[in-house]
Design a protein around this motif. Structure first.
Motif, PDB file in Angstrom:
ATOM      1  N   ALA A 108      12.003 -25.830  16.675  1.00 41.00           N
ATOM      2  CA  ALA A 108      11.243 -25.780  17.918  1.00 41.00           C
ATOM      3  C   ALA A 108      10.902 -27.182  18.407  1.00 41.00           C
ATOM      4  CB  ALA A 108       9.966 -24.973  17.711  1.00 41.00           C
ATOM      5  N   TRP A 109      10.543 -28.051  17.481  1.00 37.37           N
ATOM      6  CA  TRP A 109      10.194 -29.436  17.821  1.00 37.37           C
ATOM      7  C   TRP A 109      11.412 -30.199  18.332  1.00 37.37           C
ATOM      8  CZ3 TRP A 109      10.058 -33.592  13.524  1.00 37.37           C
ATOM      9  CH2 TRP A 109       9.754 -34.836  14.071  1.00 37.37           C
TER      10      TRP A 109
ATOM     11  N   HIS B 121       8.565 -39.278  28.483  1.00 37.05           N
ATOM     12  CA  HIS B 121       9.409 -38.210  27.969  1.00 37.05           C
ATOM     13  C   HIS B 121       8.621 -37.262  27.061  1.00 37.05           C
ATOM     14  CE1 HIS B 121      13.182 -39.426  29.659  1.00 37.05           C
ATOM     15  NE2 HIS B 121      13.129 -40.624  29.110  1.00 37.05           N
ATOM     16  N   SER B 122       9.138 -36.054  26.945  1.00 41.15           N
ATOM     17  CA  SER B 122       8.561 -35.004  26.105  1.00 41.15           C
ATOM     18  C   SER B 122       8.425 -35.456  24.654  1.00 41.15           C
ATOM     19  CB  SER B 122       9.464 -33.765  26.179  1.00 41.15           C
ATOM     20  OG  SER B 122       9.001 -32.750  25.341  1.00 41.15           O
ATOM     21  N   SER B 123       7.255 -35.187  24.059  1.00 38.55           N
ATOM     22  CA  SER B 123       6.996 -35.519  22.658  1.00 38.55           C
ATOM     23  C   SER B 123       5.788 -34.723  22.190  1.00 38.55           C
ATOM     24  CB  SER B 123       6.725 -37.012  22.483  1.00 38.55           C
ATOM     25  OG  SER B 123       5.496 -37.376  23.097  1.00 38.55           O
ATOM     26  N   LEU B 124       5.639 -34.590  20.877  1.00 37.24           N
ATOM     27  CA  LEU B 124       4.470 -33.886  20.347  1.00 37.24           C
ATOM     28  C   LEU B 124       3.178 -34.625  20.704  1.00 37.24           C
ATOM     29  CD1 LEU B 124       5.582 -32.677  16.800  1.00 37.24           C
ATOM     30  CD2 LEU B 124       5.274 -31.320  18.872  1.00 37.24           C
ATOM     31  N   LYS B 125       3.229 -35.939  20.687  1.00 37.41           N
ATOM     32  CA  LYS B 125       2.048 -36.737  21.030  1.00 37.41           C
ATOM     33  C   LYS B 125       1.604 -36.438  22.458  1.00 37.41           C
ATOM     34  CE  LYS B 125       0.449 -41.531  21.505  1.00 37.41           C
ATOM     35  NZ  LYS B 125       0.836 -42.971  21.376  1.00 37.41           N
ATOM     36  N   LEU B 126       2.557 -36.434  23.389  1.00 35.79           N
ATOM     37  CA  LEU B 126       2.244 -36.147  24.789  1.00 35.79           C
ATOM     38  C   LEU B 126       1.753 -34.718  24.957  1.00 35.79           C
ATOM     39  CD1 LEU B 126       2.366 -37.112  27.765  1.00 35.79           C
ATOM     40  CD2 LEU B 126       4.719 -36.234  27.836  1.00 35.79           C
ATOM     41  N   LEU B 127       2.387 -33.789  24.251  1.00 34.02           N
ATOM     42  CA  LEU B 127       2.002 -32.384  24.342  1.00 34.02           C
ATOM     43  C   LEU B 127       0.561 -32.182  23.909  1.00 34.02           C
ATOM     44  CD1 LEU B 127       2.939 -29.416  24.815  1.00 34.02           C
ATOM     45  CD2 LEU B 127       3.544 -29.354  22.381  1.00 34.02           C
ATOM     46  N   TRP B 128       0.193 -32.751  22.774  1.00 34.57           N
ATOM     47  CA  TRP B 128      -1.164 -32.584  22.252  1.00 34.57           C
ATOM     48  C   TRP B 128      -2.185 -33.349  23.085  1.00 34.57           C
ATOM     49  CZ3 TRP B 128      -3.390 -29.114  19.506  1.00 34.57           C
ATOM     50  CH2 TRP B 128      -4.615 -29.356  18.889  1.00 34.57           C
TER      51      TRP B 128
ATOM     52  N   ARG C 133      -5.436 -27.594  24.917  1.00 32.04           N
ATOM     53  CA  ARG C 133      -5.979 -26.244  25.076  1.00 32.04           C
ATOM     54  C   ARG C 133      -4.867 -25.202  25.177  1.00 32.04           C
ATOM     55  NH1 ARG C 133      -7.652 -22.611  29.074  1.00 32.04           N
ATOM     56  NH2 ARG C 133      -9.643 -21.553  28.642  1.00 32.04           N
ATOM     57  N   SER C 134      -3.851 -25.491  25.972  1.00 32.03           N
ATOM     58  CA  SER C 134      -2.740 -24.561  26.123  1.00 32.03           C
ATOM     59  C   SER C 134      -1.994 -24.372  24.810  1.00 32.03           C
ATOM     60  CB  SER C 134      -1.770 -25.066  27.201  1.00 32.03           C
ATOM     61  OG  SER C 134      -2.385 -25.060  28.473  1.00 32.03           O
ATOM     62  N   CYS C 135      -1.846 -25.453  24.055  1.00 34.03           N
ATOM     63  CA  CYS C 135      -1.168 -25.364  22.759  1.00 34.03           C
ATOM     64  C   CYS C 135      -1.901 -24.432  21.810  1.00 34.03           C
ATOM     65  CB  CYS C 135      -1.052 -26.747  22.121  1.00 34.03           C
ATOM     66  SG  CYS C 135       0.223 -27.786  22.827  1.00 34.03           S
ATOM     67  N   ILE C 136      -3.216 -24.571  21.753  1.00 35.08           N
ATOM     68  CA  ILE C 136      -4.014 -23.731  20.855  1.00 35.08           C
ATOM     69  C   ILE C 136      -3.926 -22.266  21.283  1.00 35.08           C
ATOM     70  CG2 ILE C 136      -6.352 -23.225  20.061  1.00 35.08           C
ATOM     71  CD1 ILE C 136      -6.930 -26.252  20.295  1.00 35.08           C
ATOM     72  N   LEU C 137      -4.027 -22.003  22.582  1.00 34.47           N
ATOM     73  CA  LEU C 137      -3.942 -20.635  23.074  1.00 34.47           C
ATOM     74  C   LEU C 137      -2.578 -20.014  22.767  1.00 34.47           C
ATOM     75  CD1 LEU C 137      -5.740 -20.901  26.547  1.00 34.47           C
ATOM     76  CD2 LEU C 137      -6.615 -19.886  24.447  1.00 34.47           C
ATOM     77  N   VAL C 138      -1.515 -20.791  22.967  1.00 29.91           N
ATOM     78  CA  VAL C 138      -0.169 -20.288  22.690  1.00 29.91           C
ATOM     79  C   VAL C 138      -0.001 -20.000  21.200  1.00 29.91           C
ATOM     80  CG1 VAL C 138       2.289 -20.906  22.637  1.00 29.91           C
ATOM     81  CG2 VAL C 138       0.931 -21.333  24.691  1.00 29.91           C
ATOM     82  N   ALA C 139      -0.528 -20.865  20.349  1.00 29.84           N
ATOM     83  CA  ALA C 139      -0.416 -20.659  18.904  1.00 29.84           C
ATOM     84  C   ALA C 139      -1.151 -19.388  18.471  1.00 29.84           C
ATOM     85  CB  ALA C 139      -0.968 -21.872  18.158  1.00 29.84           C
ATOM     86  N   VAL C 140      -2.341 -19.154  19.021  1.00 29.36           N
ATOM     87  CA  VAL C 140      -3.112 -17.960  18.675  1.00 29.36           C
ATOM     88  C   VAL C 140      -2.406 -16.704  19.172  1.00 29.36           C
ATOM     89  CG1 VAL C 140      -5.284 -16.730  19.034  1.00 29.36           C
ATOM     90  CG2 VAL C 140      -5.308 -19.192  18.617  1.00 29.36           C
TER      91      VAL C 140
END
Length: 429
Positions: A72-73, A225-232, A237-244
């Motif tokens: 996924a990453w 560019h897209s990266s985990l650092k940029l995403l977090w 908030r969106s990341c946490i909601l999607v994970a739950v």
């Protein structure tokens, strides 16, 4: 006629069908391993060899828990940088390679410890592929679908996931009817992987002809560019909601399909073939249900469907498991399982679209894929171990409550979500 009535161009329709067909093949290949492992596992992991047994453990861990988040990453970033079409093409090519390697892998008797090593690597490649496929296909179908009918068209993402699982079961039933147990254990188990690799190569050729989405082509390539650092940093908030959402939603999917097959055999006492036919019926219903739930989301919004799914499944989980465990009729067992499956359709049909609508285009593939993989790995990936642990302690009812609580927790996430039909970040123009 459906194409014209839905306000979708022929090329768009072709691209959506190409993305959906590839998703079906990806998940067929993934589930084929679980479906046929009972036949080939002894050929690769003989009981008398400690090293081979350890490799068996490593394979389960690497494929089920490690490679999907990594896929996924890696594939999420790849799809954000090089295009959704490129991500889809690469993921199905990886799956074709993994399936082909399994189909022609030597057995332990032929190659010693090299044999299980090949199997481990092939399964890791499949895990990498399927980890990237979800984000790529969810993003592509959501971006390619017209806004007014996005629920309907993007619902094929999960419909084809169910279709892939169903296809693996149907292939198993056909081979079991045509071949003896000895033939299946000797060489028959290789046939599904040959089929899967051929289908994957066909889809690879099909996906090369698909159109790229406007959302990707409109991205300003000069931006970060897209990266985990940029995403977090920008979308915590969106990341946490999607994970739950993904954790509880994925757990429910596995609880009433994949694990339910084992529950029907081990607890309810159904014969293996009867239990398989029951789950085949469940998957056929699930496949047909997705477009209907998608259309309802277009009409009434995403949140009502998600809330019905989360609250409904949480409320019925315990009584349904208890009743299925006491059922003696396959028809009764099937009817009972269809209750949570129908309620859960509000999640399965719409979750990919909702996640895509929560992230801007330049980081959408990663935003959909990575938190989904993390949540799904932690909860859905450990579901069977939790279930068997409860059963081993003599407290199987505890597992029923575990499912209810985990699914119920998603209601909190759904309440915190905006109505993404109205706030969607997918821009086509």
């Amino acid at each position: 006629m459906m194409v014209a009535e839905s306000g979708i161009t022929r090329q768009r329709f072709k691209s959506i069908m190409g993305g959906s067909a590839g998703n079906l093949v990806e998940w067929y290949d993934w589930f084929a391993y679980a479906t046929f492992s009972i036949y080939f596992a002894p050929l690769f992991f003989p009981e008398g060899d400690l090293t081979a047994q350890l490799l068996n453990t490593a394979a389960i861990f690497a494929a089920g828990f490690l490679m999907r988040p990594i896929g996924a990453w890696v594939m999420g970033i790849y799809g954000d940088k090089h295009g959704r079409k490129a991500g889809l093409t690469l993921s199905v090519l990886l799956m074709a390679g993994g399936s082909l390697a399994i189909a022609f892998a030597p057995t332990y008797a032929q190659a010693g410890v090299v044999a299980p090593t090949i199997l481990v690597i092939a399964r890791m490649v499949q895990g990498l592929s399927v980890g990237g496929e979800y984000g790529s296909s969810a993003t592509y179908l959501s971006e390619m679908a017209p806004a007014a009918r996005r629920g309907f068209w993007s619902s094929f993402q999960y419909a084809t996931l169910s279709g892939g699982q169903l296809l693996a079961i149907l292939v198993a039933l056909i081979l079991q009817a045509l071949m003896s147990e000895a033939q299946m254990a000797d060489w028959g188990w290789r046939i599904p992987f040959v089929i899967g690799s051929i289908l994957a190569l066909c889809v690879y050729l099909l996906r090369r002809t698909m159109s790229e989405t406007k959302s990707f082509t409109n991205i300003d390539q000069k931006r970060e560019h897209s990266s985990l650092k940029l995403l977090w940093r920008d979308h915590k908030r969106s990341c946490i909601l999607v994970a739950v959402m993904s954790g509880g939603g994925g757990l429910a999917s596995y609880a009433f399909t994949t694990y339910m097959l084992k529950y029907l055999i081990n607890t309810a006492g159904f014969e293996k073939q009867t239990a398989t036919l029951i789950i085949a019926g469940v998957l056929i219903w699930s496949f047909c249900l997705q477009p209907i739930a998608g259309m309802l989301a277009d009409r009434f919004g995403r949140k009502p469907l998600l809330l019905i799914a989360g609250a409904g499944v949480a409320l019925v989980a315990v009584p349904i498991y208890k009743l299925v465990g006491q059922a003696t009729s396959p028809i009764v067992a099937l009817a009972l399982i269809l209750i949570p499956i129908t309620l859960h359709g509000g999640y399965t049909a719409n979750n990919a679209m909702v996640k895509a609508e929560m992230f801007p285009a330049h980081i959408r593939a990663l935003g959909v894929a990575f938190p989904y993989a993390v949540g799904n790995t932690i909860f859905a990936g450990t579901l069977e171990y939790v279930a068997l642990w409860f059963k081993s302690t003599g407290n199987e009812t505890g597992f029923f409550w575990y499912v209810a609580i985990c699914v119920g927790a998603t209601v909190i996430a759904y309440l915190m979500l905006p109505e993404t039909r109205d706030t969607s970040l997918i821009e086509e123009d």
